[in-house]
Design a protein around this motif. Structure first.
Motif, PDB file in Angstrom:
ATOM      1  N   LEU A 120       0.814  -1.224   0.000  1.00 47.98           N
ATOM      2  CA  LEU A 120       0.000   0.000   0.000  1.00 47.98           C
ATOM      3  C   LEU A 120       0.843   1.268   0.000  1.00 47.98           C
ATOM      4  N   ILE A 121       2.160   1.138   0.147  1.00 45.83           N
ATOM      5  CA  ILE A 121       3.027   2.322   0.171  1.00 45.83           C
ATOM      6  C   ILE A 121       2.937   3.122  -1.132  1.00 45.83           C
ATOM      7  N   PRO A 122       2.947   2.458  -2.316  1.00 43.68           N
ATOM      8  CA  PRO A 122       2.795   3.246  -3.555  1.00 43.68           C
ATOM      9  C   PRO A 122       1.463   3.975  -3.624  1.00 43.68           C
ATOM     10  N   LEU A 123       0.395   3.354  -3.115  1.00 46.54           N
ATOM     11  CA  LEU A 123      -0.910   4.015  -3.094  1.00 46.54           C
ATOM     12  C   LEU A 123      -0.855   5.255  -2.215  1.00 46.54           C
ATOM     13  N   GLY A 124      -0.251   5.116  -1.033  1.00 47.22           N
ATOM     14  CA  GLY A 124      -0.129   6.256  -0.130  1.00 47.22           C
ATOM     15  C   GLY A 124       0.633   7.402  -0.771  1.00 47.22           C
ATOM     16  N   ALA A 125       1.736   7.080  -1.437  1.00 44.91           N
ATOM     17  CA  ALA A 125       2.546   8.113  -2.079  1.00 44.91           C
ATOM     18  C   ALA A 125       1.764   8.826  -3.170  1.00 44.91           C
ATOM     19  N   THR A 126       0.974   8.067  -3.919  1.00 44.19           N
ATOM     20  CA  THR A 126       0.167   8.667  -4.997  1.00 44.19           C
ATOM     21  C   THR A 126      -0.900   9.585  -4.433  1.00 44.19           C
ATOM     22  N   LEU A 127      -1.595   9.142  -3.389  1.00 44.29           N
ATOM     23  CA  LEU A 127      -2.646   9.962  -2.795  1.00 44.29           C
ATOM     24  C   LEU A 127      -2.070  11.243  -2.192  1.00 44.29           C
ATOM     25  N   LYS A 128      -0.896  11.147  -1.595  1.00 44.10           N
ATOM     26  CA  LYS A 128      -0.275  12.324  -0.982  1.00 44.10           C
ATOM     27  C   LYS A 128       0.184  13.346  -2.016  1.00 44.10           C
ATOM     28  N   SER A 129       0.451  12.888  -3.231  1.00 47.16           N
ATOM     29  CA  SER A 129       0.998  13.783  -4.250  1.00 47.16           C
ATOM     30  C   SER A 129      -0.073  14.381  -5.162  1.00 47.16           C
ATOM     31  N   MET A 130      -1.330  14.299  -4.747  1.00 46.39           N
ATOM     32  CA  MET A 130      -2.391  14.911  -5.552  1.00 46.39           C
ATOM     33  C   MET A 130      -2.061  16.379  -5.807  1.00 46.39           C
ATOM     34  N   LYS A 131      -2.283  16.817  -7.038  1.00 43.14           N
ATOM     35  CA  LYS A 131      -1.908  18.177  -7.420  1.00 43.14           C
ATOM     36  C   LYS A 131      -2.631  19.213  -6.578  1.00 43.14           C
ATOM     37  N   ARG A 132      -3.913  18.980  -6.308  1.00 49.15           N
ATOM     38  CA  ARG A 132      -4.690  19.888  -5.457  1.00 49.15           C
ATOM     39  C   ARG A 132      -5.001  19.154  -4.154  1.00 49.15           C
ATOM     40  N   ALA A 133      -4.148  19.356  -3.166  1.00 46.93           N
ATOM     41  CA  ALA A 133      -4.287  18.624  -1.907  1.00 46.93           C
ATOM     42  C   ALA A 133      -5.605  18.919  -1.202  1.00 46.93           C
ATOM     43  N   ASN A 134      -6.111  20.154  -1.318  1.00 47.32           N
ATOM     44  CA  ASN A 134      -7.386  20.467  -0.659  1.00 47.32           C
ATOM     45  C   ASN A 134      -8.538  19.682  -1.289  1.00 47.32           C
ATOM     46  N   SER A 135      -8.493  19.485  -2.617  1.00 46.69           N
ATOM     47  CA  SER A 135      -9.512  18.660  -3.276  1.00 46.69           C
ATOM     48  C   SER A 135      -9.358  17.202  -2.850  1.00 46.69           C
ATOM     49  N   GLY A 136      -8.095  16.768  -2.687  1.00 44.44           N
ATOM     50  CA  GLY A 136      -7.851  15.415  -2.208  1.00 44.44           C
ATOM     51  C   GLY A 136      -8.429  15.201  -0.825  1.00 44.44           C
ATOM     52  N   MET A 137      -8.327  16.207   0.034  1.00 47.11           N
ATOM     53  CA  MET A 137      -8.895  16.114   1.385  1.00 47.11           C
ATOM     54  C   MET A 137     -10.415  16.021   1.329  1.00 47.11           C
ATOM     55  N   THR A 138     -11.018  16.787   0.437  1.00 44.36           N
ATOM     56  CA  THR A 138     -12.473  16.730   0.293  1.00 44.36           C
ATOM     57  C   THR A 138     -12.908  15.332  -0.119  1.00 44.36           C
ATOM     58  N   TRP A 139     -12.168  14.729  -1.047  1.00 43.33           N
ATOM     59  CA  TRP A 139     -12.501  13.380  -1.522  1.00 43.33           C
ATOM     60  C   TRP A 139     -12.292  12.348  -0.424  1.00 43.33           C
ATOM     61  N   ILE A 140     -11.149  12.395   0.241  1.00 47.66           N
ATOM     62  CA  ILE A 140     -10.789  11.338   1.188  1.00 47.66           C
ATOM     63  C   ILE A 140     -11.613  11.418   2.473  1.00 47.66           C
ATOM     64  N   ARG A 141     -12.173  12.587   2.769  1.00 46.79           N
ATOM     65  CA  ARG A 141     -12.977  12.738   3.984  1.00 46.79           C
ATOM     66  C   ARG A 141     -14.409  12.233   3.811  1.00 46.79           C
ATOM     67  N   GLN A 142     -14.777  11.850   2.601  1.00 46.22           N
ATOM     68  CA  GLN A 142     -16.102  11.258   2.412  1.00 46.22           C
ATOM     69  C   GLN A 142     -16.159   9.930   3.169  1.00 46.22           C
ATOM     70  N   LYS A 143     -17.273   9.674   3.837  1.00 43.98           N
ATOM     71  CA  LYS A 143     -17.361   8.506   4.709  1.00 43.98           C
ATOM     72  C   LYS A 143     -17.061   7.202   3.981  1.00 43.98           C
TER      73      LYS A 143
END
Length: 200
Positions: A120-143
């Motif tokens: 899962l380390i490559p997945l974590g690295a990809t999610l962390k490198s989202m170009k718009r981190a605030n949009s990534g937070m909006t997506w990942i905070r969905q239940k």
């Protein structure tokens, strides 16, 4: 993406924003005048190199050009307490990139081991490198996204079969695609698999 502007209200708010000229609530008074909430947000998100060579957030305006805090005299907290970078901050004084990184690490960590599975380390690295981190937070905070990643973190191993047992969703297929792209999962004809499942 900036939120849509509400209709301005020159009756209730007769003094316009010094930057956009529209009649919205003033949230800050900077050396160049009163600034509405919309222009305030835009200023925090303006990045580049000012005419005097500073690279980072450029909230000020001098001679119609974006400038840094020092040159413009604007007092604005955009210093991340984690990495020290100048950026728009999330709660806790962390920039969106650091905040997203903390959330990703938390969701992908197996509580039993206190670590993230190697697959899962490559997945974590990809999610962390989202170009718009605030949009990534909006997506990942969905239940449903949070629940999916927590389930994945405790999976005994990462295989297509394990994925097939998780609730069917766009999130499942998006994450499956990321893991396939990074070689964690082998290539598979997903269209054929969906057809086979439907036919069964």
């Amino acid at each position: 993406m900036s939120r849509p502007r509400k209709a301005e209200d020159p009756i209730r708010l007769p003094v316009p924003c010094n930057r956009c000229g529209q009649h919205h609530q003033t949230v800050a008074r900077w050396p160049d005048g009163g600034v509405c909430g919309y222009c305030y947000q835009q200023a925090k998100r303006t990045r580049g190199i000012c005419a005097f060579g500073h690279e980072g957030v450029l909230p000020g305006i001098i001679d119609e050009q974006p400038t840094c805090r020092r040159c413009s005299g604007i007092r604005l907290n955009v210093d991340c307490v984690s990495c020290g970078a100048e950026d728009e901050l999330d709660s806790g004084g962390r920039c969106w990139t650091c905040a997203l990184g903390n959330v990703v690490d938390d969701l992908l960590t197996d509580p039993a081991t206190g670590a993230i599975a190697k697959d899962l380390i490559p997945l974590g690295a990809t999610l962390k490198s989202m170009k718009r981190a605030n949009s990534g937070m909006t997506w990942i905070r969905q239940k449903h996204v949070t629940a999916f990643l927590r389930n994945l973190a405790v999976a005994p191993k990462i295989t297509h079969e394990i994925f097939d047992q998780l609730p069917d969703s766009r999130t499942r297929e998006y994450v499956r695609g990321l893991l396939t792209e990074h070689g964690v999962l082998p290539q598979r004809d997903e269209l054929r698999m969906r057809y086979n499942n439907w036919a069964a």
